[in-house]
Design a protein around this motif. Sequence first.
Motif, mmCIF file in Angstrom:
data_model
loop_
_atom_site.group_PDB
_atom_site.id
_atom_site.type_symbol
_atom_site.label_atom_id
_atom_site.label_comp_id
_atom_site.label_asym_id
_atom_site.label_seq_id
_atom_site.Cartn_x
_atom_site.Cartn_y
_atom_site.Cartn_z
ATOM 1 N N ALA A 189 0.880 -1.177 0.000
ATOM 2 C CA ALA A 189 0.000 0.000 0.000
ATOM 3 C C ALA A 189 0.916 1.224 0.000
ATOM 4 N N LEU A 190 0.996 1.869 -1.153
ATOM 5 C CA LEU A 190 1.927 2.988 -1.312
ATOM 6 C C LEU A 190 1.367 4.228 -0.625
ATOM 7 N N ARG A 191 2.098 4.777 0.342
ATOM 8 C CA ARG A 191 1.692 6.040 0.990
ATOM 9 C C ARG A 191 1.946 7.191 0.024
ATOM 10 N N VAL A 192 1.187 8.265 0.216
ATOM 11 C CA VAL A 192 1.316 9.402 -0.710
ATOM 12 C C VAL A 192 2.717 10.010 -0.618
ATOM 13 N N GLY A 193 3.224 10.163 0.617
ATOM 14 C CA GLY A 193 4.569 10.722 0.782
ATOM 15 C C GLY A 193 5.617 9.852 0.107
ATOM 16 N N THR A 194 5.434 8.547 0.192
ATOM 17 C CA THR A 194 6.371 7.614 -0.445
ATOM 18 C C THR A 194 6.253 7.684 -1.960
ATOM 19 N N LEU A 195 4.990 7.740 -2.441
ATOM 20 C CA LEU A 195 4.761 7.805 -3.887
ATOM 21 C C LEU A 195 5.494 9.002 -4.500
ATOM 22 N N TYR A 196 5.381 10.161 -3.819
ATOM 23 C CA TYR A 196 6.015 11.348 -4.399
ATOM 24 C C TYR A 196 7.537 11.286 -4.304
ATOM 25 N N GLY A 197 8.053 10.602 -3.276
ATOM 26 C CA GLY A 197 9.494 10.376 -3.228
ATOM 27 C C GLY A 197 9.949 9.571 -4.439
ATOM 28 N N VAL A 198 9.183 8.520 -4.767
ATOM 29 C CA VAL A 198 9.515 7.665 -5.924
ATOM 30 C C VAL A 198 9.363 8.462 -7.225
ATOM 31 N N LEU A 199 8.236 9.177 -7.363
ATOM 32 C CA LEU A 199 7.999 9.936 -8.600
ATOM 33 C C LEU A 199 9.072 11.014 -8.807
ATOM 34 N N ASP A 200 9.432 11.703 -7.718
ATOM 35 C CA ASP A 200 10.476 12.736 -7.832
ATOM 36 C C ASP A 200 11.767 12.134 -8.367
ATOM 37 N N ARG A 201 12.097 10.961 -7.841
ATOM 38 C CA ARG A 201 13.349 10.316 -8.251
ATOM 39 C C ARG A 201 13.270 9.863 -9.706
ATOM 40 N N LEU A 202 12.118 9.299 -10.087
ATOM 41 C CA LEU A 202 11.960 8.839 -11.474
ATOM 42 C C LEU A 202 12.045 10.005 -12.453
ATOM 43 N N VAL A 203 11.389 11.113 -12.090
ATOM 44 C CA VAL A 203 11.405 12.289 -12.974
ATOM 45 C C VAL A 203 12.823 12.850 -13.053
ATOM 46 N N ALA A 204 13.494 12.946 -11.883
ATOM 47 C CA ALA A 204 14.864 13.484 -11.866
ATOM 48 C C ALA A 204 15.814 12.611 -12.672
ATOM 49 N N ASP A 205 15.583 11.300 -12.659
ATOM 50 C CA ASP A 205 16.449 10.373 -13.406
ATOM 51 C C ASP A 205 16.042 10.243 -14.872
ATOM 52 N N GLY A 206 14.975 10.948 -15.259
ATOM 53 C CA GLY A 206 14.543 10.908 -16.659
ATOM 54 C C GLY A 206 13.804 9.636 -17.025
ATOM 55 N N LEU A 207 13.336 8.871 -16.031
ATOM 56 C CA LEU A 207 12.637 7.618 -16.326
ATOM 57 C C LEU A 207 11.133 7.840 -16.480
ATOM 58 N N ALA A 208 10.631 8.932 -15.905
ATOM 59 C CA ALA A 208 9.212 9.280 -16.048
ATOM 60 C C ALA A 208 9.111 10.791 -16.226
ATOM 61 N N GLU A 209 7.965 11.221 -16.725
ATOM 62 C CA GLU A 209 7.769 12.675 -16.885
ATOM 63 C C GLU A 209 6.296 13.007 -16.721
ATOM 64 N N ARG A 210 6.039 14.282 -16.496
ATOM 65 C CA ARG A 210 4.651 14.711 -16.350
ATOM 66 C C ARG A 210 3.976 14.649 -17.709
ATOM 67 N N ASP A 211 2.722 14.200 -17.710
ATOM 68 C CA ASP A 211 2.002 14.047 -18.963
ATOM 69 C C ASP A 211 1.001 15.183 -19.138
ATOM 70 N N ARG A 212 -0.094 15.129 -18.451
ATOM 71 C CA ARG A 212 -1.125 16.159 -18.585
ATOM 72 C C ARG A 212 -1.794 16.369 -17.235
ATOM 73 N N GLU A 213 -2.598 17.419 -17.166
ATOM 74 C CA GLU A 213 -3.334 17.679 -15.930
ATOM 75 C C GLU A 213 -4.817 17.707 -16.233
ATOM 76 N N GLU A 214 -5.604 17.184 -15.328
ATOM 77 C CA GLU A 214 -7.062 17.220 -15.463
ATOM 78 C C GLU A 214 -7.657 17.629 -14.129
ATOM 79 N N VAL A 215 -8.844 18.192 -14.188
ATOM 80 C CA VAL A 215 -9.566 18.480 -12.949
ATOM 81 C C VAL A 215 -10.732 17.497 -12.874
ATOM 82 N N HIS A 216 -10.731 16.692 -11.804
ATOM 83 C CA HIS A 216 -11.766 15.668 -11.631
ATOM 84 C C HIS A 216 -12.481 15.949 -10.318
ATOM 85 N N GLN A 217 -13.775 16.229 -10.408
ATOM 86 C CA GLN A 217 -14.592 16.556 -9.226
ATOM 87 C C GLN A 217 -13.919 17.646 -8.393
#
Lengths: 110, 286
Positions: A35-63
């Motif tokens: 069960a991925l905690r939000v704080g942990t998820l963003y730690g992983v995402l930050d690292r992936l983005v910084a390493d060039g393995l992932a990137e931001r795609d698009r933004e949507e507003v949902h509810q």
Amino acid sequence: MSEQTFLVLTALAEEPLHGYAIVQAVEQLSEGRMALRVGTLYGVLDRLVADGLAERDREEVHQGRLRRYYRLTDSGVRALQAEVARLSANVRAASAVLRARGLQPWASRA
Amino acid sequence: MRNLERRYRTLLRVLPRWYREDREEEMVGIFLAGRGDDLDLEHGWPGWGETGAVLGLAVRTHLAAGAGLTGVPVGAMWRGEVVRALGVIGLLLGVLGVGVSLAGMVYEAGHPELPGRDAVVVVVDLLPAVAFAALLAGKRTLAKSVAFAAAVPGLLAFGPQVGSWLMWQLPALVTFAALCLGFHREAPTPPAGRLAWWGGGALVLGLAGWVVPAAFVVVAALVVLRVVAFVRGDFVLGRALSLFAVLELGPVALLLAGGVRWWVVLVPAVLLVVSAVAPVRKPGFA
């Protein structure tokens, strides 16, 4: 590569996902073990983005809430392939050892 | 806004503003996505696990490593580097202590009339060197664990004279905290080759610490490095040494209680104050 990073990469390999969808996908992929905690998820995402393995795609507003999507880059796909190859080799080696001892590689779950 | 959302936003205030401005709405959306029950939205609280994960994220973002995040303000990067440098200085102080212990062991080996050291004491005395080597090898969890084990005897020495204990232990405690906080998961491993030389220097200085009080050796090394940091425009080392100079005031002041004359203590004390308040040059962050 940590298991968390591996599962997030795997979740993003299918299609771009927003944060909550990544949390759900990781839980499904791990069959409820992780069960991925939000704080942990963003730690992983930050690292992936910084390493060039992932990137931001698009933004949507949902509810009325912002959803930011992330997607895998080509480097991310290659990193996932390399990790899958590494893990597969480990599994093959371990399976061969177990078979040599006359055991099934996958024990049934109690 | 419902109470639960307010509580999550309050929790997120532990994150630095630059990070919050970019991520707060997105994170709140995820927090609330799994909690739609009306009663929960009014009376629910963030769970302990979520709180712990956000606190961990706060440490990593406040003490950012340049390579670990994108869009990090220069100030946050500097803060992280200074805290990591302070953690390394703490380990070097431990290595210096190892030098002092080794010199003592050699002396005792040549004087059989002296009582030998207990094997446990010998092992504990050598632990800081193991912690330092582990950090250089990139084994940061091991480094932190061993550094903690090395700090245990000092912690257990807690007694009725709390003030003296705190003054003596503060450098070790603060630098250990800096080691734990600064070398988080995204933090880079320090350059092993260069730091190995620093470790060797600290060990040699520790051997000298058998001849003169180790506190004096530490102050002398600190002042020299502080000057070098200023001349070279090394902001990170300069600022870390300034903080360390403040911490070292306690052990130096305690020399008075050890019977050292006040004017002998005055000189290192003044040098420490000057090192603490002296300016540091701040070049562009590479």
